[in-house]
Design an enzyme around this catalytic site. Sequence first.
Site, PDB file in Angstrom:
ATOM      1  N   GLU A   1      -7.132  -2.427  13.555  1.00  0.00           N
ATOM      2  CA  GLU A   1      -6.052  -3.409  13.654  1.00  0.00           C
ATOM      3  C   GLU A   1      -5.487  -3.327  15.068  1.00  0.00           C
ATOM      4  O   GLU A   1      -4.795  -2.370  15.411  1.00  0.00           O
ATOM      5  CB  GLU A   1      -4.967  -3.063  12.624  1.00  0.00           C
ATOM      6  CG  GLU A   1      -3.847  -4.069  12.610  1.00  0.00           C
ATOM      7  CD  GLU A   1      -2.771  -3.727  11.587  1.00  0.00           C
ATOM      8  OE1 GLU A   1      -2.332  -2.562  11.548  1.00  0.00           O
ATOM      9  OE2 GLU A   1      -2.378  -4.626  10.831  1.00  0.00           O
TER      10      GLU A   1
ATOM     11  N   GLU B   1       2.396  -1.621   1.376  1.00  0.00           N
ATOM     12  CA  GLU B   1       1.952  -2.845   2.073  1.00  0.00           C
ATOM     13  C   GLU B   1       1.554  -2.429   3.476  1.00  0.00           C
ATOM     14  O   GLU B   1       2.396  -2.284   4.359  1.00  0.00           O
ATOM     15  CB  GLU B   1       3.105  -3.859   2.122  1.00  0.00           C
ATOM     16  CG  GLU B   1       3.487  -4.451   0.786  1.00  0.00           C
ATOM     17  CD  GLU B   1       2.489  -5.513   0.323  1.00  0.00           C
ATOM     18  OE1 GLU B   1       1.514  -5.809   1.034  1.00  0.00           O
ATOM     19  OE2 GLU B   1       2.688  -6.032  -0.789  1.00  0.00           O
TER      20      GLU B   1
ATOM     21  N   LYS C   1      15.627   1.114   5.322  1.00  0.00           N
ATOM     22  CA  LYS C   1      15.628   1.543   6.728  1.00  0.00           C
ATOM     23  C   LYS C   1      15.043   0.439   7.596  1.00  0.00           C
ATOM     24  O   LYS C   1      13.914   0.012   7.399  1.00  0.00           O
ATOM     25  CB  LYS C   1      14.801   2.821   6.922  1.00  0.00           C
ATOM     26  CG  LYS C   1      15.008   3.398   8.332  1.00  0.00           C
ATOM     27  CD  LYS C   1      14.046   4.477   8.714  1.00  0.00           C
ATOM     28  CE  LYS C   1      12.823   3.991   9.411  1.00  0.00           C
ATOM     29  NZ  LYS C   1      13.037   3.217  10.654  1.00  0.00           N
TER      30      LYS C   1
ATOM     31  N   CYS D   1       0.502  -8.669  10.035  1.00  0.00           N
ATOM     32  CA  CYS D   1      -0.412  -7.829   9.244  1.00  0.00           C
ATOM     33  C   CYS D   1      -1.597  -8.641   8.746  1.00  0.00           C
ATOM     34  O   CYS D   1      -2.711  -8.143   8.658  1.00  0.00           O
ATOM     35  CB  CYS D   1       0.327  -7.193   8.077  1.00  0.00           C
ATOM     36  SG  CYS D   1       1.139  -8.411   7.028  1.00  0.00           S
TER      37      CYS D   1
HETATM   38  P1  NAD Z   1       4.855   2.058  11.354  1.00  0.00           P
HETATM   39  O1  NAD Z   1       4.089   2.615  10.224  1.00  0.00           O
HETATM   40  O2  NAD Z   1       4.771   2.754  12.658  1.00  0.00           O
HETATM   41  O3  NAD Z   1       6.392   1.952  11.029  1.00  0.00           O
HETATM   42  C1  NAD Z   1       6.858   1.240   9.904  1.00  0.00           C
HETATM   43  C2  NAD Z   1       8.201   1.815   9.499  1.00  0.00           C
HETATM   44  O4  NAD Z   1       7.997   3.165   9.091  1.00  0.00           O
HETATM   45  C3  NAD Z   1       9.231   1.865  10.615  1.00  0.00           C
HETATM   46  O5  NAD Z   1      10.510   1.570  10.072  1.00  0.00           O
HETATM   47  C4  NAD Z   1       9.179   3.310  11.070  1.00  0.00           C
HETATM   48  O6  NAD Z   1      10.397   3.761  11.622  1.00  0.00           O
HETATM   49  C5  NAD Z   1       8.888   4.024   9.771  1.00  0.00           C
HETATM   50  N1  NAD Z   1       8.233   5.322   9.909  1.00  0.00           N
HETATM   51  C6  NAD Z   1       7.456   5.770  10.914  1.00  0.00           C
HETATM   52  N2  NAD Z   1       7.052   7.031  10.664  1.00  0.00           N
HETATM   53  C7  NAD Z   1       7.579   7.388   9.470  1.00  0.00           C
HETATM   54  C8  NAD Z   1       7.508   8.563   8.655  1.00  0.00           C
HETATM   55  N3  NAD Z   1       6.815   9.628   9.026  1.00  0.00           N
HETATM   56  N4  NAD Z   1       8.148   8.557   7.468  1.00  0.00           N
HETATM   57  C9  NAD Z   1       8.842   7.475   7.055  1.00  0.00           C
HETATM   58  N5  NAD Z   1       8.967   6.346   7.789  1.00  0.00           N
HETATM   59  C10 NAD Z   1       8.337   6.296   8.986  1.00  0.00           C
HETATM   60  O7  NAD Z   1       4.391   0.536  11.494  1.00  0.00           O
HETATM   61  P2  NAD Z   1       4.882  -0.512  12.571  1.00  0.00           P
HETATM   62  O8  NAD Z   1       4.173  -0.234  13.851  1.00  0.00           O
HETATM   63  O9  NAD Z   1       6.362  -0.617  12.579  1.00  0.00           O
HETATM   64  O10 NAD Z   1       4.363  -1.873  11.926  1.00  0.00           O
HETATM   65  C11 NAD Z   1       3.107  -2.362  12.117  1.00  0.00           C
HETATM   66  C12 NAD Z   1       2.249  -2.059  10.902  1.00  0.00           C
HETATM   67  O11 NAD Z   1       2.836  -2.620   9.730  1.00  0.00           O
HETATM   68  C13 NAD Z   1       0.884  -2.718  11.009  1.00  0.00           C
HETATM   69  O12 NAD Z   1      -0.092  -1.834  10.537  1.00  0.00           O
HETATM   70  C14 NAD Z   1       1.016  -3.922  10.095  1.00  0.00           C
HETATM   71  O13 NAD Z   1      -0.205  -4.418   9.615  1.00  0.00           O
HETATM   72  C15 NAD Z   1       1.856  -3.367   9.009  1.00  0.00           C
HETATM   73  N6  NAD Z   1       2.470  -4.451   8.242  1.00  0.00           N
HETATM   74  C16 NAD Z   1       2.056  -4.663   6.945  1.00  0.00           C
HETATM   75  C17 NAD Z   1       2.585  -5.733   6.219  1.00  0.00           C
HETATM   76  C18 NAD Z   1       2.162  -6.018   4.807  1.00  0.00           C
HETATM   77  O14 NAD Z   1       2.882  -6.734   4.117  1.00  0.00           O
HETATM   78  N7  NAD Z   1       1.035  -5.512   4.345  1.00  0.00           N
HETATM   79  C19 NAD Z   1       3.561  -6.552   6.801  1.00  0.00           C
HETATM   80  C20 NAD Z   1       3.950  -6.296   8.113  1.00  0.00           C
HETATM   81  C21 NAD Z   1       3.415  -5.239   8.820  1.00  0.00           C
END
Ligand code: NAD
Length: 495
Positions: A389, A259, A184, A293
Site C-alpha cells: 500500500e 478496518e 482517539k 484505503c
Molecule cells: P496507523 O496505523 O499508523 O495509525 C492509525 C491510528 O492508530 C492513529 O490514530 C495512530 O495514532 C494510532 N496508533 C498508532 N500506533 C498505535 C499503537 N501501537 N496502538 C494503538 N494505536 C496506535 O495508520 P495511519 O497511517 O494513520 O492511516 C493509514 C492506514 O489506515 C492505511 O493503511 C489505510 O489503508 C488505513 N485505513 C483503512 C480504512 C478502512 O476503512 N479499512 C480507512 C482509512 C484508512
Amino acid sequence: MTANSEKQDIKNHWQNFIGGAWVEGSGGDTIAVENPAAAQQIATIARAQPDDVDAAVAAARQTFESRELIDMRPSVRGQMMLDIARNLTEMADEIALAECLDNGKTLAGGKNEAMAAARYFTYYGGAADKLEGRMIPLGKGYVDYTVPMPFGVSAQIVPWNFPLQIAARSIACALATANTVVIKSPELSPLSMALMVEAIERAGVPSGAVNLICGYGHDAGAALAAHGDVDHIVFTGSVATGRSILKAAAERVIPCIMELGGKSAGIVYADADIDQAVASTAIGIFTHAGQVCSAQSCLVVHNSVHDEVVERLTGRARGLSIGPGIEGHDITPVISAAQLDKVEGYCLGGSQAGAEAAVGGRRADAEGYFMQPTIFTGVRPDMAIAQDEVFGPVLAVLGFDEPEEAVAIANGTDYGLVAGVYTRDLETAHWTADRLSAGQVFVNEWFAGGVETPFGGTKRSGFGREKGQEALLNYVQTKNVAVKLGGGAGGRPGG
Ligand code: NAD
C-alpha cells in the site's frame, strides 16, 4: 487565497473532551498540528497520555453503568443522533476549512466529509429504534427471547486520512446501540473530529457518552487498546498497528473490528467503456492524493487495450493541477514529510526494479508535501509497487490476456479490501466479482456504494464490517432470556 491567510480563521489551540468537559492534557503537553500544503504549524492540540486515557475510559464506564443511554427510549436516542446530523450540516463550512488546513483536502472535499458524517448519524439514528430481538418458540411452559445488548465501553482509534467520516461511522453505530465511546483522533489531522464532538455536545448527548482524546499512537493509542476497562475496539488504520492492537485485545478477550489497509486492483476488460474506465480510475487513484484505503492503486488491463488506456490516463494525469486544496487543486498534498519520503521511495524502488514511470515518479517542486501524479507501466506482480500500500497518487499498471490471469494478479497480494471490474458484459462482471477476494467489488465505477453498503476487508485488510445495517451487528452481543413459566397448569392463570 493562500493556506497561510486561512490560518487566522481557525482556533490556534484545541482540547480533548472527557466526561462532558473540554480539557487540557494531564501532563500539560501539546501536539503541533501542521498544514501539509504549506509545511507550517497552524495550531496545537492538547496531548492525551495514559492518565487521560484512564479518565476518559472511567467517564465512559460511568455513563454506561448509569444506564442512561440504554434505558432511553430508542427513538429518543435516534432523535438525538438526528440532532447531531443537523449540527454537523450547520457546521459544514467550518469543518471543511479544518479538513482543508490540517488534512490538505479541498474545501469541496472537506464539505463532503461533513455531509458524509451527518449522513452516518442520520442513517444510524433512523436505525436506533429498529434493532430488534427474536422470540424463539420452546413449546408450552416457556418463553424465550433475544436482546441485542451493547458491549459497554467502545474504544475507537482513527487514522488521519478521513478522520471525520471514519469517526462518524463508528460513533453513530455505538450510540445507536447504546454503547459509550472513547475515541482517539489521529495526531496528524485531529481538528475536524473536535468539531464533530462539539456537534455531539450541542445535541445534548449525555456527559461521558462520547469522549475524545488526541494523542500519539504508541502512547495514548496503545494505552487505550490495552485498557482493562474497555469492552470493544474499533480500529481503522494500518495492518502493523492493527496487529499490535489485536494482541492487546487478545489478552483481555475482547472483540475487535479491524478496518485495515488495501492494495486494490481494477480489471479493465477489452470490451470496457474506455472513457468510463479511464475517468473512474483517475478518481480511484488521485482522490485525496491516493491516501484512501480503498484507492484503485493497481490497474490490470487487457493487453489489447493496454496502450490506449495508458495513453489516455497519462494524458489525464498531465492535465491535473498540483497545489493546496484551499485553492481547489486536483492533486493536493500528502499528509507529512515522512509520507512524501515514503511515497517517493516506492517510486524510486519501482524504477530500479524495472517499471517505467509513464508520468510522474517524483515529488513536485513545491513548498508543501506534494507528489506528482504517477503512473507506472511494465509492472510485474512481485514488485513492491504492485504489492504494498503506497498511499500516494501512484498507479501500477499490469497487462493480462486471460481473465483467470487478471483475477490472479488482483488477488495476489496480502490485502483484500476492495476491487473493481470494467466491462460491458454483465456475465463477465459477475464471473469476476465472484472470484475477487475483496470485501467490496465495484463494477464500472470506483467508489460506487455509500453509507448504506457494508464495507470491510478480507485477508490482511481486516474483518468486521462498517457501514450499512450489517455494521450494527458488530456493536451488539446477543443475550438470550429463557423463561420457565410457573404453575402446574402450564401457564394458565388461576382464578
Ligand atoms: P496507523 O496505523 O499508523 O495509525 C492509525 C491510528 O492508530 C492513529 O490514530 C495512530 O495514532 C494510532 N496508533 C498508532 N500506533 C498505535 C499503537 N501501537 N496502538 C494503538 N494505536 C496506535 O495508520 P495511519 O497511517 O494513520 O492511516 C493509514 C492506514 O489506515 C492505511 O493503511 C489505510 O489503508 C488505513 N485505513 C483503512 C480504512 C478502512 O476503512 N479499512 C480507512 C482509512 C484508512
